[in-house]
Design a protein around this motif. Structure first.
Motif, short mmCIF file in Angstrom:
data_model
loop_
_atom_site.label_atom_id
_atom_site.label_comp_id
_atom_site.label_asym_id
_atom_site.label_seq_id
_atom_site.Cartn_x
_atom_site.Cartn_y
_atom_site.Cartn_z
N ALA A 1 2.62 5.90 -2.96
CA ALA A 1 3.69 6.89 -3.10
C ALA A 1 3.93 7.24 -4.57
O ALA A 1 4.61 8.22 -4.88
CB ALA A 1 4.98 6.37 -2.48
N LYS A 2 3.35 6.44 -5.48
CA LYS A 2 3.56 6.63 -6.91
C LYS A 2 2.50 7.53 -7.52
O LYS A 2 1.32 7.45 -7.18
CB LYS A 2 3.55 5.28 -7.63
N GLU A 3 2.94 8.39 -8.43
CA GLU A 3 2.02 9.29 -9.12
C GLU A 3 0.97 8.53 -9.90
O GLU A 3 -0.18 8.98 -10.05
CB GLU A 3 2.81 10.20 -10.07
N GLU A 4 1.33 7.34 -10.39
CA GLU A 4 0.40 6.55 -11.21
C GLU A 4 -0.85 6.12 -10.45
O GLU A 4 -1.88 5.82 -11.06
CB GLU A 4 1.11 5.29 -11.75
N PHE A 5 -0.77 6.10 -9.12
CA PHE A 5 -1.93 5.67 -8.33
C PHE A 5 -2.58 6.84 -7.59
O PHE A 5 -3.25 6.64 -6.58
CB PHE A 5 -1.50 4.59 -7.33
N SER A 6 -2.40 8.04 -8.08
CA SER A 6 -2.93 9.22 -7.40
C SER A 6 -4.33 9.61 -7.86
O SER A 6 -4.87 10.63 -7.44
CB SER A 6 -1.99 10.41 -7.59
N ILE B 1 0.84 -1.20 0.00
CA ILE B 1 0.00 0.00 0.00
C ILE B 1 0.87 1.25 0.00
O ILE B 1 0.64 2.20 -0.76
CB ILE B 1 -0.96 -0.01 1.21
N ARG B 2 1.90 1.26 0.84
CA ARG B 2 2.78 2.42 0.90
C ARG B 2 3.55 2.59 -0.41
O ARG B 2 3.73 3.72 -0.90
CB ARG B 2 3.75 2.28 2.08
N GLU B 3 3.99 1.48 -0.99
CA GLU B 3 4.71 1.55 -2.26
C GLU B 3 3.80 2.09 -3.37
O GLU B 3 4.21 2.96 -4.16
CB GLU B 3 5.23 0.17 -2.65
N ALA B 4 2.58 1.57 -3.44
CA ALA B 4 1.66 1.98 -4.50
C ALA B 4 1.27 3.45 -4.37
O ALA B 4 1.36 4.22 -5.33
CB ALA B 4 0.41 1.10 -4.46
N GLY C 1 0.64 8.04 1.67
CA GLY C 1 0.97 8.46 0.31
C GLY C 1 0.47 9.83 -0.07
O GLY C 1 0.11 10.66 0.78
N LYS C 2 0.39 10.07 -1.37
CA LYS C 2 0.09 11.38 -1.90
C LYS C 2 -1.33 11.85 -1.56
O LYS C 2 -1.58 13.05 -1.48
CB LYS C 2 0.29 11.39 -3.43
N ARG C 3 -2.26 10.90 -1.37
CA ARG C 3 -3.64 11.27 -1.07
C ARG C 3 -3.99 11.02 0.39
O ARG C 3 -5.16 10.88 0.75
CB ARG C 3 -4.60 10.53 -1.99
N MET C 4 -2.98 10.98 1.24
CA MET C 4 -3.23 10.82 2.67
C MET C 4 -4.11 11.97 3.17
O MET C 4 -4.02 13.10 2.69
CB MET C 4 -1.91 10.83 3.43
N CYS C 5 -4.98 11.68 4.12
CA CYS C 5 -5.91 12.68 4.63
C CYS C 5 -5.19 13.94 5.07
O CYS C 5 -4.32 13.90 5.94
CB CYS C 5 -6.68 12.09 5.82
N PRO C 6 -5.51 15.13 4.47
CA PRO C 6 -4.81 16.37 4.84
C PRO C 6 -5.20 16.88 6.23
O PRO C 6 -4.51 17.73 6.79
CB PRO C 6 -5.24 17.36 3.74
N PRO D 1 -10.65 3.89 -2.09
CA PRO D 1 -10.03 3.37 -3.31
C PRO D 1 -9.35 4.46 -4.14
O PRO D 1 -9.86 5.57 -4.24
CB PRO D 1 -11.22 2.76 -4.07
N HIS D 2 -8.22 4.13 -4.70
CA HIS D 2 -7.52 4.99 -5.63
C HIS D 2 -7.76 4.49 -7.05
O HIS D 2 -8.25 3.37 -7.25
CB HIS D 2 -6.02 4.99 -5.34
N GLY D 3 -7.38 5.32 -8.02
CA GLY D 3 -7.49 4.92 -9.41
C GLY D 3 -6.13 4.98 -10.08
O GLY D 3 -5.33 5.89 -9.80
#
Length: 538
Positions: A86-91, A81-84, A479-484, A415-417
């Motif tokens: 952290a990637k822009e492709e899963f943002s 989950i952390r690996e995925a 990751g990038k979409r972690m709750c702000p 869920p992310h896309g």
């Protein structure tokens, strides 16, 4: 000629089949499903996270599953989950009907790409300026705003001493006004009819979102199933009513701070809404499957204005600045985007925090020895009404963490896309795939947590009593979409719990919930069973 044509068709078909087989071999393993509906018929609709967790035990920490028209990959290992994420492709966001069809990709929860990056940066900056940052000079002021709402709750509970009460509703009411203050710069009067009406819309919307989950994957069902059709009507009407209420508050706030609406920010859906009443009040209509339609008019003058900054003020100022400067990014600051953003922030801020505290109070009543330990720490560290510093309350923090672990508030995660073809480990993940961070499986994994079904706060403490932060714990995702707003949620939760237990002891007013009831009810969040409490003054 016929032979050549047949050979050509056979060659092309064989090439296509061979290509698909090679692609299929690079996908994560997973169960087969039916055409069109995929694996959906096999889901436990009341506990989808349990179905997914069972499959994780069979297929491993990453597996593929077809959910209606949407291909999905489920992750049940915190490292993956952390690996995925952290990637822009899963943002991105998963291509679900409710988020893309109803929310239209607006706001912040359902937004993607440049819009999401722009709005997230603004929200994070504003929240930090309000005092959300751990070392902010404004933190004391934010603590005071939180304390104001908590004191309202404590006073209301004091008035019911000796009577069994539904504490969850009272918590939601008080927390809601704290969040109103931070987001809108206003609070509603106690028992205001519009505030009650609005909370009913929110509560029913959360429930209907869970009921309508299948529409996310099979959108055509809304045309054929009467029950789903009614649900969609409740959701869309509730959304429209919520946005109208927000538009009325936005108009009042603009007048208060002296910022006119930029012409290009105009939202056509709200044209003429202020002509429904001689004083410009908006009509509030109750649309519900459970009650007959009723209506009233909302007078924004009943609201209590805050003297502090709020998200709405900052948005309106930035909106005017961008439009005046004719910046390209002004397109992200329309009034349509604003109402979706406000709805996202209020809903996410209130729902997750109030459900966390509802579960927390239930566990404290079920484990009175833990409650007493929490109270002793609070009274030792915070004997007066000074600032509540969660870094000095490790045991209290451990009990909150354990509550969020043993009953993941969002058990299937958000869920992310996948926004472009990529790889995760040795597996190919195609663009448009929904990626599910299965929090329940991560938090209940026996290889990470000893006897994971037990409520045991000590698992978050080291030998010296200091708070641990296990990598396997992802309550606010990663990751990038972690709750702000994770730090704000933590401040609100700790502030409320600490002040509450300095005043009351909590005990059940009825028999404990059954084992089945303790599994919770799945909607947008995993909510606890309805429980009555006695709150005894200390």
């Amino acid at each position: 000629m016929d032979f050549i044509f047949l050979w050509l068709v056979t060659f092309v078909l064989g090439f296509w089949i061979n290509k698909k087989l090679r692609q299929w071999k690079t996908l994560p393993p997973g169960p087969w499903g039916f055409p069109v509906v995929g694996y959906l018929p096999f889901f436990d609709r009341n506990s989808p996270h349990l179905t997914l967790t069972k499959l994780a035990r069979e297929y491993g920490p990453i597996y593929s599953i077809k959910m209606g028209s949407i291909p999905a990959v489920v992750l049940s290992d915190h490292k993956l989950i952390r690996e995925a994420f952290a990637k822009e492709e899963f943002s991105g966001r998963a291509p679900l009907y409710l988020t893309h069809g109803i929310m239209k990709g607006n706001g912040i929860i359902c937004a993607e790409g440049a819009l999401w990056k722009d709005q997230r940066k603004l929200i994070t900056t504003w929240l930090k300026s309000f005092g959300m940052s751990k070392h902010s000079l404004a933190r004391d002021r934010l603590e005071s705003r939180i304390a104001s709402g908590v004191n309202e709750l404590i006073q209301n509970v004091k008035e019911t001493t000796g009577k069994p009460i539904g504490l969850t509703e009272m918590v939601t009411n008080s927390l809601g006004n704290v969040i109103n203050d931070i987001i809108f710069g206003y609070k509603y009067p106690h028992n205001d009819k519009t505030w009650i009406w609005f909370r009913q819309i929110q509560e029913e919307g959360c429930h209907e979102m869970g009921v309508a989950g299948v529409v996310n994957f099979l959108p055509f069902l809304r045309f054929f199933m009467p029950s789903i059709k009614v649900t969609m009507e409740v959701l869309t009407r509730g959304q429209a009513q919520t946005h109208r209420l927000y538009a009325s508050i936005i108009e009042k706030r603009r007048k208060l701070i002296g910022i006119p609406q930029p012409e290009k920010a105009f939202y056509a859906a709200h044209d003429n809404m202020f002509n429904e009443h001689p004083q410009g009040h908006i009509k509030c209509i109750t649309y519900s499957r459970h009650s007959s339609n009723s209506e009233h008019y909302f007078d924004p003058d009943v609201l209590h204005a805050s003297k502090d900054e709020c998200i709405l003020d900052n948005f309106l100022k930035e909106q005017k600045r961008r439009y005046d400067a004719n910046e390209e990014s002004a397109k992200y600051m329309t009034d349509e985007q604003l109402v979706y953003l406000l709805a996202d922030m209020f809903g996410a801020g209130l729902d997750t925090t109030s459900v966390t505290i509802a579960w927390y109070f239930l566990f404290m009543a079920l484990y009175p020895e833990v409650q007493e330990h929490v109270r002793k720490e609070i009274m030792t560290v915070c004997p007066d009404e000074s600032e509540i510093d969660h870094t000095k309350l490790p045991y209290l923090m451990a009990t909150i963490c354990e509550t969020q672990r043993v009953r993941s508030i969002v058990p299937v995660g958000i869920p992310h896309g996948c926004v472009q073809d990529t790889y995760l480990g040795d597996y190919r993940i195609a663009k448009g795939t929904m990626v599910v961070p299965l929090q329940w499986a991560v938090h209940m994994d026996p290889s990470s947590w000893e006897e994971p079904e037990k409520f045991q706060p000590s698992r978050f403490l080291d030998e010296d009593g200091n708070l641990l932060k296990p990598q396997e714990f992802i309550a606010f995702q990663t990751g990038k979409r972690m709750c702000p707003g994770d730090e704000l949620s933590r401040m609100i939760s700790v502030g409320l719990i600490a002040r509450f237990f300095k005043t009351f002891k909590l005990r059940l007013a009825s028999d404990p919930p059954t084992e089945e009831e303790m599994m919770g009810k799945v909607g947008l969040t995993l909510s606890p069973p309805e429980t009555k409490f006695f709150c005894d003054l200390i």
